[in-house]
Write an enzyme that holds these catalytic residues in place. Structure first.
Site, mmCIF file in Angstrom:
data_model
loop_
_atom_site.group_PDB
_atom_site.id
_atom_site.type_symbol
_atom_site.label_atom_id
_atom_site.label_comp_id
_atom_site.label_asym_id
_atom_site.label_seq_id
_atom_site.Cartn_x
_atom_site.Cartn_y
_atom_site.Cartn_z
ATOM 1 N N TYR A 152 0.860 -1.200 0.000
ATOM 2 C CA TYR A 152 0.000 0.000 0.000
ATOM 3 C C TYR A 152 0.889 1.240 0.000
ATOM 4 O O TYR A 152 0.657 2.184 -0.769
ATOM 5 C CB TYR A 152 -0.957 0.005 1.208
ATOM 6 C CG TYR A 152 -1.840 1.242 1.221
ATOM 7 C CD1 TYR A 152 -2.780 1.457 0.203
ATOM 8 C CD2 TYR A 152 -1.723 2.207 2.231
ATOM 9 C CE1 TYR A 152 -3.578 2.605 0.196
ATOM 10 C CE2 TYR A 152 -2.517 3.349 2.224
ATOM 11 C CZ TYR A 152 -3.450 3.547 1.198
ATOM 12 O OH TYR A 152 -4.226 4.685 1.195
ATOM 13 N N GLU A 188 -14.919 4.071 4.427
ATOM 14 C CA GLU A 188 -14.999 2.602 4.320
ATOM 15 C C GLU A 188 -13.609 1.996 4.114
ATOM 16 O O GLU A 188 -13.468 0.793 3.893
ATOM 17 C CB GLU A 188 -15.937 2.234 3.161
ATOM 18 C CG GLU A 188 -17.373 2.611 3.458
ATOM 19 C CD GLU A 188 -18.339 2.324 2.325
ATOM 20 O OE1 GLU A 188 -17.986 1.621 1.361
ATOM 21 O OE2 GLU A 188 -19.479 2.820 2.415
HETATM 22 P P1 NDP Z 1 -13.557 4.369 0.633
HETATM 23 O O1 NDP Z 1 -13.374 2.898 0.692
HETATM 24 O O2 NDP Z 1 -14.640 4.964 1.454
HETATM 25 O O3 NDP Z 1 -13.759 4.834 -0.888
HETATM 26 C C1 NDP Z 1 -12.990 4.274 -1.927
HETATM 27 C C2 NDP Z 1 -13.613 4.677 -3.265
HETATM 28 O O4 NDP Z 1 -12.786 4.159 -4.318
HETATM 29 C C3 NDP Z 1 -15.014 4.125 -3.460
HETATM 30 O O5 NDP Z 1 -15.843 5.112 -3.993
HETATM 31 C C4 NDP Z 1 -14.810 3.001 -4.451
HETATM 32 O O6 NDP Z 1 -15.946 2.888 -5.312
HETATM 33 C C5 NDP Z 1 -13.609 3.496 -5.258
HETATM 34 N N1 NDP Z 1 -12.886 2.373 -5.861
HETATM 35 C C6 NDP Z 1 -12.192 1.403 -5.217
HETATM 36 N N2 NDP Z 1 -11.750 0.485 -6.088
HETATM 37 C C7 NDP Z 1 -12.165 0.895 -7.319
HETATM 38 C C8 NDP Z 1 -12.021 0.357 -8.620
HETATM 39 N N3 NDP Z 1 -11.371 -0.800 -8.848
HETATM 40 N N4 NDP Z 1 -12.581 1.021 -9.663
HETATM 41 C C9 NDP Z 1 -13.258 2.173 -9.447
HETATM 42 N N5 NDP Z 1 -13.423 2.738 -8.244
HETATM 43 C C10 NDP Z 1 -12.890 2.088 -7.185
HETATM 44 O O7 NDP Z 1 -12.156 4.996 1.036
HETATM 45 P P2 NDP Z 1 -11.609 6.523 1.110
HETATM 46 O O8 NDP Z 1 -12.664 7.484 0.750
HETATM 47 O O9 NDP Z 1 -10.940 6.674 2.403
HETATM 48 O O10 NDP Z 1 -10.496 6.456 -0.006
HETATM 49 C C11 NDP Z 1 -10.361 7.397 -1.057
HETATM 50 C C12 NDP Z 1 -8.892 7.621 -1.343
HETATM 51 O O11 NDP Z 1 -8.268 8.196 -0.201
HETATM 52 C C13 NDP Z 1 -8.109 6.348 -1.650
HETATM 53 O O12 NDP Z 1 -7.210 6.612 -2.710
HETATM 54 C C14 NDP Z 1 -7.333 6.086 -0.352
HETATM 55 O O13 NDP Z 1 -6.150 5.369 -0.577
HETATM 56 C C15 NDP Z 1 -7.058 7.507 0.079
HETATM 57 N N6 NDP Z 1 -6.724 7.699 1.483
HETATM 58 C C16 NDP Z 1 -7.590 7.293 2.472
HETATM 59 C C17 NDP Z 1 -7.246 7.478 3.796
HETATM 60 C C18 NDP Z 1 -8.103 6.990 4.914
HETATM 61 O O14 NDP Z 1 -7.610 6.893 6.053
HETATM 62 N N7 NDP Z 1 -9.382 6.719 4.693
HETATM 63 C C19 NDP Z 1 -6.006 8.173 4.166
HETATM 64 C C20 NDP Z 1 -5.175 8.532 3.051
HETATM 65 C C21 NDP Z 1 -5.546 8.325 1.767
HETATM 66 P P3 NDP Z 1 -16.614 1.513 -5.783
HETATM 67 O O15 NDP Z 1 -16.323 0.483 -4.743
HETATM 68 O O16 NDP Z 1 -18.078 1.855 -5.924
HETATM 69 O O17 NDP Z 1 -15.958 1.242 -7.101
HETATM 70 C C1 8X3 Z 2 -4.543 5.635 4.607
HETATM 71 C C2 8X3 Z 2 -3.823 6.065 5.831
HETATM 72 O O1 8X3 Z 2 -2.184 5.377 7.630
HETATM 73 O O2 8X3 Z 2 -3.842 3.737 6.968
HETATM 74 O O3 8X3 Z 2 -3.836 5.944 3.458
HETATM 75 O O4 8X3 Z 2 -2.006 4.246 5.528
HETATM 76 S S1 8X3 Z 2 -2.916 4.786 6.506
#
Ligand code: NDP
Ligand code: 8X3
Length: 251
Positions: A152, A188
């Protein structure tokens, strides 16, 4: 001022959904993307009274699907000015020697290659216009490596490198590129990382106040509303209770 068109990937949940809600109430028409059609339709219906909404359902891992869905946009949706590359997730949290190839493929295919496929499909219009703004959602995991984060972290280090590379290559075209790197955001994300294990997911945020999707949406709105001569290049944002990828104050 005329509305601008923004395309948001991963709009069905978390950060992407919060961003859709915020941008819908400001000066944007929105193309909302994700795999879960039911969620896209529900969100579109909810936001339709605020702005124009178009939905596209595709898996960013599938280049052919990604390209053809974006190419299928009607003419009055083609002029995308803002691309928010947000779709992504962690899959698993295991030491490298126990890692699953399926999880590795998912993270690299979605977080890195998926981001590239979407960008490639959207860039021609920005290049032709000599204007546009790409926001890439990285992570604190793309700035620091932590135990069991291995693949990751690698995927998010790649997002950081691609953000810098895009900013350099697109400089001649006046296209802005912003990297936003959050720490813990309660979405999520952990449920997906731990494959639906609710109890384990809840432990991640226990005893602290994590960021919310809305906090990241605020920063995205800030970045995309700066004057033409200003680009927010790189932002790291953490909950106050988090000092680094691993230093966290819990009650
Ligand atoms: P969620 O799981 O809530 O949302 C993830 C989103 O990505 C969903 O809308 C999902 O839509 C979409 N997604 C996942 N896989 C696919 C795919 N194969 N094709 C198209 N769409 C896809 O997580 P977050 O909102 O937290 O995550 C959003 C971004 O933020 C990510 O890049 C994550 O790495 C990043 N991030 C998150 C952090 C956290 O702590 N939550 C911290 C740092 C970064 P669907 O399943 O409908 O396709
Ligand atoms: C999501 C934050 O700390 O779980 O990118 O990697 S952490």
């Amino acid at each position: 001022m005329a509305k601008r068109i923004a395309l948001i990937t991963g709009a069905t949940s978390g950060i992407g959904e919060a961003t859709a809600r915020l941008l819908a109430s400001t000066n944007f028409d929105l193309i909302l993307c994700g795999r879960r059609k039911d969620r896209l339709q529900k969100l579109a219906a909810e936001l339709a009274s605020l702005t124009r909404i178009h939905t596209l359902s595709f898996d960013v891992r599938d280049q052919q699907q990604t390209t053809s869905q974006i190419a299928s946009l009607p003419d009055d949706w083609k002029n995308i000015e803002v691309l928010i590359n947000n779709a992504g997730n962690a899959h698993g949290l295991d030491p490298i020697q126990q890692g699953s190839v399926e999880d590795w493929d998912a993270m690299l295919d979605i977080n890195v290659k998926g981001l590239l496929y979407v960008t490639k499909a959207v860039l021609p219009v920005m290049v032709a216009n000599n204007r546009g703004h790409i926001i890439n959602i990285g992570s604190i995991a793309g700035k620091e490596v932590y135990a069991n984060g291995n693949v990751y972290c690698a995927s998010k280090f790649a997002v950081d490198a691609l953000t810098k590379g895009m900013r350099i290559d697109l400089n001649a075209h006046g296209i802005k590129v912003t990297g936003i790197h959050p720490g813990m955001v309660e979405t999520e994300f952990s449920l997906v990382r731990f494959k639906g294990d609710n109890e384990r997911a809840n432990q991640v945020y226990k005893g602290l106040t994590p960021l919310r999707g809305e906090d990241i949406a605020d920063l995205i709105l800030f970045a995309v509303t700066r004057p033409a001569h200003v680009v927010v290049a790189d932002l790291v944002v953490l909950p106050t209770a988090q000092a680094s990828a691993t230093v966290v104050k819990r009650l």
